[in-house]
Design a protein around this motif. Structure first.
Motif, PDB file in Angstrom:
ATOM      1  N   THR A 176       0.838  -1.201   0.000  1.00 10.99           N
ATOM      2  CA  THR A 176       0.000   0.000   0.000  1.00 10.99           C
ATOM      3  C   THR A 176       0.871   1.249   0.000  1.00 10.99           C
ATOM      4  O   THR A 176       0.655   2.181  -0.783  1.00 10.99           O
ATOM      5  N   PHE A 177       1.848   1.267   0.883  1.00 14.64           N
ATOM      6  CA  PHE A 177       2.735   2.431   0.975  1.00 14.64           C
ATOM      7  C   PHE A 177       3.443   2.674  -0.357  1.00 14.64           C
ATOM      8  O   PHE A 177       3.517   3.805  -0.843  1.00 14.64           O
ATOM      9  N   GLU A 178       3.961   1.605  -0.950  1.00 17.13           N
ATOM     10  CA  GLU A 178       4.699   1.739  -2.207  1.00 17.13           C
ATOM     11  C   GLU A 178       3.798   2.279  -3.314  1.00 17.13           C
ATOM     12  O   GLU A 178       4.171   3.201  -4.056  1.00 17.13           O
ATOM     13  N   LEU A 179       2.581   1.729  -3.428  1.00 18.98           N
ATOM     14  CA  LEU A 179       1.647   2.153  -4.467  1.00 18.98           C
ATOM     15  C   LEU A 179       1.287   3.626  -4.303  1.00 18.98           C
ATOM     16  O   LEU A 179       1.367   4.417  -5.250  1.00 18.98           O
ATOM     17  N   VAL A 180       0.879   4.003  -3.095  1.00 20.04           N
ATOM     18  CA  VAL A 180       0.409   5.367  -2.867  1.00 20.04           C
ATOM     19  C   VAL A 180       1.551   6.368  -2.996  1.00 20.04           C
ATOM     20  O   VAL A 180       1.393   7.435  -3.594  1.00 20.04           O
ATOM     21  N   ALA A 181       2.706   6.047  -2.453  1.00 22.69           N
ATOM     22  CA  ALA A 181       3.850   6.962  -2.516  1.00 22.69           C
ATOM     23  C   ALA A 181       4.233   7.276  -3.953  1.00 22.69           C
ATOM     24  O   ALA A 181       4.528   8.434  -4.298  1.00 22.69           O
ATOM     25  N   GLN A 182       4.235   6.260  -4.794  1.00 22.76           N
ATOM     26  CA  GLN A 182       4.582   6.474  -6.200  1.00 22.76           C
ATOM     27  C   GLN A 182       3.585   7.393  -6.891  1.00 22.76           C
ATOM     28  O   GLN A 182       3.960   8.264  -7.680  1.00 22.76           O
ATOM     29  N   LEU A 183       2.304   7.227  -6.568  1.00 21.65           N
ATOM     30  CA  LEU A 183       1.277   8.032  -7.223  1.00 21.65           C
ATOM     31  C   LEU A 183       1.214   9.443  -6.658  1.00 21.65           C
ATOM     32  O   LEU A 183       0.972  10.412  -7.388  1.00 21.65           O
ATOM     33  N   VAL A 184       1.443   9.596  -5.359  1.00 22.55           N
ATOM     34  CA  VAL A 184       1.455  10.928  -4.741  1.00 22.55           C
ATOM     35  C   VAL A 184       2.549  11.785  -5.367  1.00 22.55           C
ATOM     36  O   VAL A 184       2.364  12.988  -5.602  1.00 22.55           O
TER      37      VAL A 184
END
Length: 402
Positions: A176-184
């Motif tokens: 979750t962290f990896e997915l959201v961080a990349q998109l943010v």
């Protein structure tokens, strides 16, 4: 709104999708008022395309002029948007599958077709005066590059936010962290995370998404929702306050009553061990724990119960020791004789094992007073008499219990 994180509640939409849950109009209005009173900034109030009754319920909520943003959930379709216009809400969540598997299975669309649909519908919604959020259904199984293009397209068309939904609940906090961080890092607008609890990770995944930069999180009271439910409002709000010291604007002391109200309306039982609002989460039985708590209330509590309008409670059961028993007896005006303590502990353990429940204060007093009577009778019997407490291996010899 000066909040660090916005918790957007969808109890009245996604929560109502739990099997067998059907809120009446009166219940929806009462719950909306309670959510607003608890400080929730945004309520996903319903799905207008469901029909006239749903639209009338939403209109009634809008008429209350609550200090929240009321949002309607819509598919990325013109007739859904028309129904939202009829309902009178100020905001819409236009939802569309983001994964290839759902785009093909549900809509027969490819990625390019999805992007064109998003652009057309968002522009239409913005032109109608709506605050627009775009919902990416099944984002957790979507192509990352496509998600980035969805966010870019939504922003260019006038959307204010994009929701990333872990629709089938397959993420863990790390992914979750990896997915959201990349998109943010690539997004010009706010991102929201919508978790499902199929693997019991919805709350943890929501915290991970917030840590990664998502400013909005979709939650429901008690985690109510389809299948295993969603991230729980009360858990996320309390965790944000205790772990991160973040301001969600939620009045934490309102959460127990709010949870009870939702449980009643949904006709659902709340597990005693349910975090934050369960009956037993601030209740202690273990002898070593109680002994520590009586010296320092933080010894075995990471969440201060007063923070969420609760209080600490000590109960007597199989694992209780003499300290806890003496404490509860003192509240009933009894003093535990040190010479009777071991026998009392044994009797309490036997009682708890027989009934498979806690020993209530009145039952404890009854056990205590009965033992005291036996001790007095033994004293009257005089030296040389023997009274055998078989089950708890305590004996009275020569008129003295030990």
């Amino acid at each position: 709104m000066s909040r660090d994180v916005f918790l957007n509640d969808t109890t009245l939409r996604d929560g109502e999708q739990a099997p067998g849950v059907a809120f009446t109009t009166a219940e929806k209005l009462e719950l909306a008022e309670s959510l607003a009173a608890a400080g929730v900034p945004e309520i996903e109030i319903g799905t207008p395309i469901m029909g006239t009754e749903e639209i009338e319920t939403i209109r009634a909520a809008v008429a209350r002029r609550l200090p929240v943003r009321l949002m309607a959930w819509c598919r990325m379709k013109a007739r859904d948007l028309d129904a939202a216009i009829e309902s009178g809400v100020e905001a819409v969540n236009l939802s569309l599958p983001a994964s290839d598997i759902q785009l093909a299975a549900k809509l027969g669309l490819d990625q390019a077709g999805a992007l064109q649909l998003i652009e057309d519908m968002v522009k239409r919604a913005v032109a109608a005066g709506f605050f627009v959020a775009v919902g990416c259904e099944d984002a957790s199984r979507a192509d990352g590059d496509h998600l980035a293009r969805v966010i870019e397209t939504a922003a260019r068309a006038g959307a204010s936010r994009v929701r990333l939904a872990d629709t089938v609940g397959i993420l863990d906090p790390f992914s979750t962290f990896e997915l959201v961080a990349q998109l943010v890092a690539k997004s010009e607008i706010d991102l929201e995370f919508h978790a499902h609890n199929d693997l019991g990770l919805a709350g943890a995944n929501t915290l991970a998404a917030i840590r990664a930069g998502a400013r909005h999180a979709s939650v429901t009271v008690l985690g109510l929702g389809e299948r295993a439910g969603n991230a729980a409002l009360e858990e996320v709000a309390a965790a944000m306050a205790v772990i991160d010291g973040a301001d969600t604007g939620i009045e934490l002391t309102a959460l127990p009553d709010l949870a009870a109200q939702v449980a009643w309306a949904a006709r659902r039982q709340t597990a005693a061990s349910k975090p934050v609002v369960g009956a037993d989460v601030f209740t202690h039985e273990s002898g070593t724990h109680v002994a520590g708590l009586l010296k320092d209330s933080h010894a075995y509590q990471g969440l201060d119960p007063t923070l969420v309008g609760r209080c600490q409670r000590i109960v007597i059961g199989k694992h209780s020791g003499a300290t806890a028993i003496a404490r509860v007896l003192s509240e009933s005006g009894r003093d535990l004789d040190p010479d009777l303590a071991a026998a009392m502990v044994a009797r309490v353990r036997r009682k708890a094992a027989e009934t498979k429940s806690v020993v209530t204060a009145s039952q404890l007093v009854e056990l205590h007073d009965g033992m005291c009577s036996e001790a007095r009778l033994a004293n009257l019997a005089g030296p040389g008499q023997l009274v055998d407490e078989r089950a708890d291996t305590t004996v009275v010899r020569s008129g003295r219990m030990r």
